[in-house]
Design an enzyme around this catalytic site. Structure first.
Site, mmCIF file in Angstrom:
data_model
loop_
_atom_site.group_PDB
_atom_site.id
_atom_site.type_symbol
_atom_site.label_atom_id
_atom_site.label_comp_id
_atom_site.label_asym_id
_atom_site.label_seq_id
_atom_site.Cartn_x
_atom_site.Cartn_y
_atom_site.Cartn_z
ATOM 1 N N MET A 335 0.823 -1.208 0.000
ATOM 2 C CA MET A 335 0.000 0.000 0.000
ATOM 3 C C MET A 335 0.855 1.255 0.000
ATOM 4 O O MET A 335 1.840 1.350 0.739
ATOM 5 C CB MET A 335 -0.916 0.031 1.223
ATOM 6 C CG MET A 335 -1.971 -1.044 1.255
ATOM 7 S SD MET A 335 -3.091 -0.790 2.654
ATOM 8 C CE MET A 335 -4.249 -2.142 2.421
ATOM 9 N N ASP A 336 0.455 2.203 -0.830
ATOM 10 C CA ASP A 336 1.011 3.541 -0.752
ATOM 11 C C ASP A 336 0.508 4.175 0.549
ATOM 12 O O ASP A 336 -0.531 3.765 1.076
ATOM 13 C CB ASP A 336 0.548 4.350 -1.965
ATOM 14 C CG ASP A 336 1.002 5.789 -1.903
ATOM 15 O OD1 ASP A 336 2.176 6.022 -1.602
ATOM 16 O OD2 ASP A 336 0.164 6.676 -2.146
ATOM 17 N N LYS A 337 1.236 5.139 1.086
ATOM 18 C CA LYS A 337 0.786 5.777 2.327
ATOM 19 C C LYS A 337 -0.114 6.974 2.055
ATOM 20 O O LYS A 337 -1.298 6.965 2.374
ATOM 21 C CB LYS A 337 1.979 6.212 3.186
ATOM 22 C CG LYS A 337 1.549 6.884 4.503
ATOM 23 C CD LYS A 337 2.737 7.375 5.298
ATOM 24 C CE LYS A 337 3.315 8.661 4.720
ATOM 25 N NZ LYS A 337 2.395 9.826 4.888
ATOM 26 N N THR A 338 0.451 8.007 1.424
ATOM 27 C CA THR A 338 -0.274 9.262 1.260
ATOM 28 C C THR A 338 -1.430 9.097 0.279
ATOM 29 O O THR A 338 -1.229 8.717 -0.873
ATOM 30 C CB THR A 338 0.665 10.367 0.772
ATOM 31 O OG1 THR A 338 1.772 10.458 1.668
ATOM 32 C CG2 THR A 338 -0.050 11.699 0.716
#
Length: 642
Positions: A335-338
């Protein structure tokens, strides 16, 4: 869509709407069944001579066989394929030649009925998503010279302004020009809680206005709006086959001719060694029926079509059988964070005053300076001041200090807002607040100090807010035995703090886009099946590198939908676990069907060769197994939404 399915649609035989009794193949099977029942009953009661019963059977055969026999003929002529229909046609012809008219009529009736019910159910499953169109109003109240004019929603053009009153559906995608309302977006995003919207907010076709009156400017034609796009993508996706489907199709193309060859050998070889022709001819006919792999062929398509359709109705676009199959085998989710785990909107979390000052005073000084800035962190401070109704002071001589902060003259003194290193350069001692700064930074927060050249006024901490459902979503993925990895370009300390808060298993921070691709490829080597969740645009390379790319918040965003294998129409991380559960359930049911179908063939084929089954019994077992496979495939839609 196969050639046969395309030709069925052209003839109007695929029941994309309406009731089962209006479907012509079902009507044909019913009439054939009535003729069969009449012939059987009247002959057994002695009310008609045998020739009259045979005449009824002969009339039932072309009626019961018309649609599926024509399909088999077209499949052979256009695609050079010997399929189930060819085997059944050969069995019917063989029974008729032997004078077994009753068995022939029974065969075409049962097979025709099962095929009609199966095709009707399959077509309805594939097109159930079209029911969403009923949510969009057929007419729109369009404003023309200040007057409302009723016109078909399909005639709306970009730029038209229409009125949507409480309880009415939104006719097409648009932007609110006047009014505020709570919009039920469940049809598009799967989100059950209405969303408050006002001027300049976008609304989607098929969503429901629950409260106030709105004036909406159309931005798409009806056929190009988000709702139509969802329906079109789901229907196209249901035609894209999984690896299992492709394998079964290849298997069927080779297997069915072998069954036909086996039947011919049973017909020809035994009489050559003195065995009775009629007995072995009956066995050959029974083999044609018993060996037809109908249940096997339908073992996967029904589950795949039902799963993709169900997901589409819940705001998850799965773009074909391959991604659905991939979801069922995912072992790790990156998963990407932002914008994925977090909202992508920094917010002030802490305001800590120094020297007995009030928090509001610290916020007033910082916001007065940052009001002139365009930096996202600056606007988070201004937004917090506005929320707390803090009155700002006029600022002059504003200067942005790249990478450090900003400075301006406020209330007669030069006030700085920026990083601790900025104040160290100004010659101020930040020692008294160092422990506080380090504690806040350890929590993944960005820390800015507020003060002038003589003293510090306070500390403000800012952090991108974690999505409320992120913890639950990750817990659900863990419950499925799936590992969760964070891939982010943010600094390591912030990433680790958020990962710890959410219970993420592995963190990779300070990454460039190419680093994310490299790590996704590494995860594929380690785990095999990897899903990547991102925004569908910035993370497009990583989405493409994963087994399954999942784009979030794709409603109305063409780029996000195109970039991913799966598009979540809303920013709901729990839909990742939902999609994975759906993929696993579809895969499990497909495997059950395949195993069941092979077991049926393993019993029926030897039984037919050994003469243990009559033609009627083989037909009955064959069709019941086929309908059971279809019914089991439909169970995939019973998965809970949450």
């Amino acid at each position: 869509m196969s050639g046969v399915e395309a030709r069925q649609e052209e003839r109007g035989e695929q029941p994309f709407s309406g009731h089962w009794w209006g479907y012509r193949p079902i009507q044909s099977a019913i009439v054939a069944g009535i003729l069969l029942a009449l012939g059987f009953t009247l002959s057994r009661l002695g009310l008609v001579p045998e020739w009259a019963a045979i005449a009824l059977y002969m009339a039932a055969i072309p009626l019961g066989a018309f649609y599926w026999a024509r399909e088999g003929y077209e499949e052979f002529v256009h695609e050079r394929v010997i399929g189930n229909e060819a085997l059944m046609a050969a069995a019917t012809l063989g029974a008729a030649i032997l004078g077994a008219w009753e068995e022939a009529a029974f065969l075409v009736f049962l097979y025709g009925s099962a095929e009609a019910v199966e095709e009707y159910t399959f077509a309805r499953t594939r097109t159930a998503i079209r029911a969403l169109l009923d949510l969009a109003p057929k007419e729109a109240h369009v404003l023309r010279d200040g007057q409302e004019v009723v016109m078909p929603a399909a005639a709306l053009q970009p730029g038209d302004v229409f009125v949507a009153r409480p309880g009415e559906g939104i006719a097409t995608d648009g932007v609110i020009r006047e009014g505020h309302a709570a919009i039920d977006e469940a049809a598009v995003t799967g989100e059950s809680i209405p969303v408050e919207k006002g001027p300049d907010d976008r609304v989607f076709a098929g969503t429901i206005n629950r409260t106030g009156s709105l004036k909406v400017e159309a931005i798409t034609r009806f056929e190009d709006n988000t709702l139509s796009k969802i329906i079109r993508l789901v229907e196209e996706a249901q035609e894209k086959k999984s690896q299992a489907q492709l394998f079964i199709e290849r298997f069927g193309r080779r297997y069915s001719p072998l069954v036909l060859l086996g039947a011919l050998l049973l017909l020809a070889v035994p009489p050559l060694v003195g065995l009775p022709f009629r007995e072995w001819a009956v066995r050959a006919i029974t083999l044609l029926v018993a060996g037809a792999p109908c249940a096997l062929v339908m073992s996967t398509p029904v589950a795949v079509a039902a799963a993709i359709g169900r997901a589409g109705r819940d705001g998850v676009l799965v773009k074909g059988g391959m991604p659905l199959e991939g979801l069922g085998q995912v072992r790790v989710v990156a998963m990407d964070k932002t914008g994925t785990l977090t909202r992508g909107e920094p917010m002030v979390t802490d305001v800590i005053p120094l020297d007995e000052r009030e928090a509001a005073e610290v916020l007033r000084l910082a916001a007065s300076v940052e009001y002139l800035s365009e930096h996202p962190l600056a606007w988070s401070i201004v937004r917090r001041a506005q929320e707390e109704e803090v009155r700002l002071l006029p600022a002059q001589d504003f200067r942005a200090l790249v990478g450090a902060g900003a400075v301006a003259s406020v209330d007669g003194r030069e006030v700085s807002v920026g990083s601790p290193s900025l104040f160290e350069k100004l010659g101020l001692d930040v020692g008294p607040v160092r422990d506080t700064v380090e504690r806040l930074q350890a929590e993944g927060k960005t820390v800015v100090l507020v003060g002038d050249h003589t003293r510090l006024e306070g500390v403000i901490a800012i952090r991108d807010q974690v999505r409320p459902v992120a913890t639950t979503a990750i817990r659900e993925l863990h419950a499925l035995g799936i590992k969760v990895v964070m891939l982010t370009g943010d600094n390591r300390r912030t990433a680790q703090a958020i990962a710890k808060e959410l219970g993420i298993d592995e963190v990779h921070a300070e990454l460039k886009p190419e680093d994310k691709v490299r790590l996704v490829e590494d995860l594929r080597k380690r785990y095999g099946y990897v899903a990547m969740v991102g925004d569908g645009v910035n993370d497009a390379p990583a989405l493409a590198a994963a087994t399954v790319g999942i784009a979030m918040g794709a409603a109305g965003t063409d780029a996000a939908i195109e970039a991913a294998d799966v598009a979540l129409m809303a920013d709901d991380l729990q839909k990742v676990a939902y999609a994975t559960r759906l993929g696993k359930r579809a895969q499990s049911i497909s495997r059950q069907n395949i195993a069941f179908s092979l077991l049926v063939l393993a019993v029926l084929i030897p039984g037919a060769v050994l003469g243990l089954f009559t033609v009627a019994l083989a037909v009955l077992a064959h069709e019941v197994s086929e309908l059971l496979a279809v019914a089991n495939g439909l169970r995939v839609v019973q998965i809970p939404r949450d």
